[in-house]
Design an enzyme around this catalytic site. Structure first.
Site, short mmCIF file in Angstrom:
data_model
loop_
_atom_site.label_atom_id
_atom_site.label_comp_id
_atom_site.label_asym_id
_atom_site.label_seq_id
_atom_site.Cartn_x
_atom_site.Cartn_y
_atom_site.Cartn_z
N HIS A 211 0.86 -1.18 0.00
CA HIS A 211 0.00 0.00 0.00
C HIS A 211 0.89 1.22 0.00
O HIS A 211 1.67 1.44 0.94
CB HIS A 211 -0.93 0.02 1.21
CG HIS A 211 -1.93 1.13 1.17
ND1 HIS A 211 -3.20 0.99 0.63
CD2 HIS A 211 -1.83 2.43 1.56
CE1 HIS A 211 -3.84 2.13 0.72
NE2 HIS A 211 -3.03 3.02 1.28
N CYS A 212 0.78 2.03 -1.04
CA CYS A 212 1.68 3.17 -1.21
C CYS A 212 0.99 4.46 -0.76
O CYS A 212 -0.02 4.86 -1.35
CB CYS A 212 2.11 3.29 -2.67
SG CYS A 212 3.26 4.65 -2.98
#
Length: 419
Positions: A211-212
């Site tokens: 998850h960026c």
């Protein structure tokens, strides 16, 4: 009279027990009501001590407000990158190209090249942010009867038996560390291979990489190509700015620039481009290595576990096929942020690194040793299966083609040719 003592209306000496305690302005003892005897007063005091539960809607409303605030905070890194990008556009186009450069040819070349990099950068960044992560298809979700059976059964082998029945026709070959079927108790589904639950999105994401926060999105099967192109074009964007701004940055320190506002934009533009180039080059190089090995970031920290053992290279098919799995077969789309990855994200071909020695010698038509397998042989998706077929040429092509027809001798990894 006796009724008066129980009924409440007392006067004179009958009120002496009350006068021992404190009285309020109405002449009554604190914590009492008129007309109540000692048992009723004690019951009333106990009731008042119990905290009244908040209304049901209040907790839900506060929870909704908190979630909305969290969603807004998640957009802060994206707004930061967007503001840096807008400032860099102004600084490069207006302050450097239009106001500082004197050579017309240099202006035209720099502006054209800059806008190409800028457009590709913004396009890939946009696609990475707003492409929704793909979730497992309906066939991986438990039916209503399976959910009820799972809830009734105690934890342990009985629950695994329910999950084995639910997953018997699914193309799943990876397990948990204990050898159990990978199941998400929040999404109520059997996890496909390389699928993981994201705690931020609160969903199971197909081929989840990470998850960026810089894109406020999960990077997975649906947008991993876009994320790679975003890293590549942002790196080229920063390198181009640093290279074309270098000579004017040197002039800034040698007093070769006029004393205007542009000189400060030129200085900070070079510093920003150089710093981002260093960080982006390491990140882009790391993900290029992941693509070459057909791994995700999560699989680097925890290697996938197959039926018999852990295999960190279990999904690697060789550099060429690993690259095609992410970018597709049509090379004309490789450099464009359009979806061209192979497969549906639910099933992936695996290599022949770790075969079961007993199963490796099993004839294709023999099923006596395969009856106890948790997952029988299942075909891969059509768009992924051809990655296992080599285009051969030369005198050895016939012999290798015969081996390719059988596919993989491990029944859990065998491809079935449907006729």
């Amino acid at each position: 009279m006796p009724g008066g003592a129980a009924g409440g209306g007392r006067s004179g000496p009958a009120e002496s027990p009350v006068s021992a305690g404190g009285r309020d302005r109405g002449g009554l003892r604190r914590g009492t009501r008129p007309g109540l005897g000692p048992p009723e007063r004690a019951a009333g005091m106990r009731c008042r001590k119990m905290a009244a539960p908040p209304p049901a809607g209040t907790a839900g409303a506060w929870g909704g407000v908190r979630r909305r605030c969290q969603r807004l905070l998640y957009w802060v890194p994206v707004l930061f990158i967007s503001s840096i990008l807008c400032w860099s556009y102004y600084a490069y186009v207006t302050q450097l190209c239009l106001l500082t450069m004197t050579n017309i040819g240099e202006k035209v070349v720099c502006l054209v090249a800059y806008h190409i990099f800028f457009m590709l950068f913004v396009w890939s960044y946009w696609k990475t942010i707003f492409t929704l992560p793909m979730n497992p298809s309906k066939e991986f979700h438990l039916s209503y009867s399976d959910k009820e059976s799972l809830e009734r059964e105690p934890r342990g082998e009985s629950q695994q038996e329910v999950l084995r029945r639910a997953a018997k026709d699914l193309p799943i070959y990876t397990r948990t560390m204990s050898g159990a079927i990978r199941y998400c108790d929040r999404c109520h589904l059997v996890k496909p291979d390389r699928c993981h639950h994201c705690s931020v999105c609160d969903k199971c994401i197909l081929k989840m990489d990470h998850h960026c926060p810089w894109v406020n999105n999960c990077v997975g099967f649906s947008n991993y190509k876009f994320f790679l192109l975003f890293l590549a074009y942002s790196l080229l964007y920063c390198l181009f700015i640093a290279a074309t701004d270098l000579q004017y940055f040197i002039k800034f320190w040698t007093n070769g620039l006029p004393d205007t506002q542009a000189k400060f934009h030129i200085m900070f533009l070079f510093f920003a481009a150089a710093m981002f180039s260093v960080s982006l080059s390491s990140l882009f190089g790391y993900h290029c290595w992941l693509v070459s090995k057909n791994k995700s970031t999560l699989e680097v920290f925890r290697a996938p576990i197959f039926r018999h053992r852990t295999d960190k290279n279990g999904f690697s098919l060789g550099f060429s096929k690993n690259l095609r799995q992410v970018f597709g077969d049509e090379k004309k789309y490789w450099l464009l942020p359009v979806f061209s990855s192979l497969g549906d994200g639910c099933s992936f071909p695996t290599c022949l690194v770790n075969q079961d020695p007993e199963q490796a010698s099993t004839p294709p038509n023999s099923t006596s040793k395969n009856e106890n397998h948790l997952f029988p042989a299942k075909p891969l998706r059509d768009s992924q299966s051809h990655l296992l077929t080599d285009t051969l040429s030369g005198p050895e092509s016939t012999a290798k083609a015969e081996k390719g027809k059988v596919g993989m001798s491990n029944p859990a990894l065998t491809m079935e040719n449907e006729t």
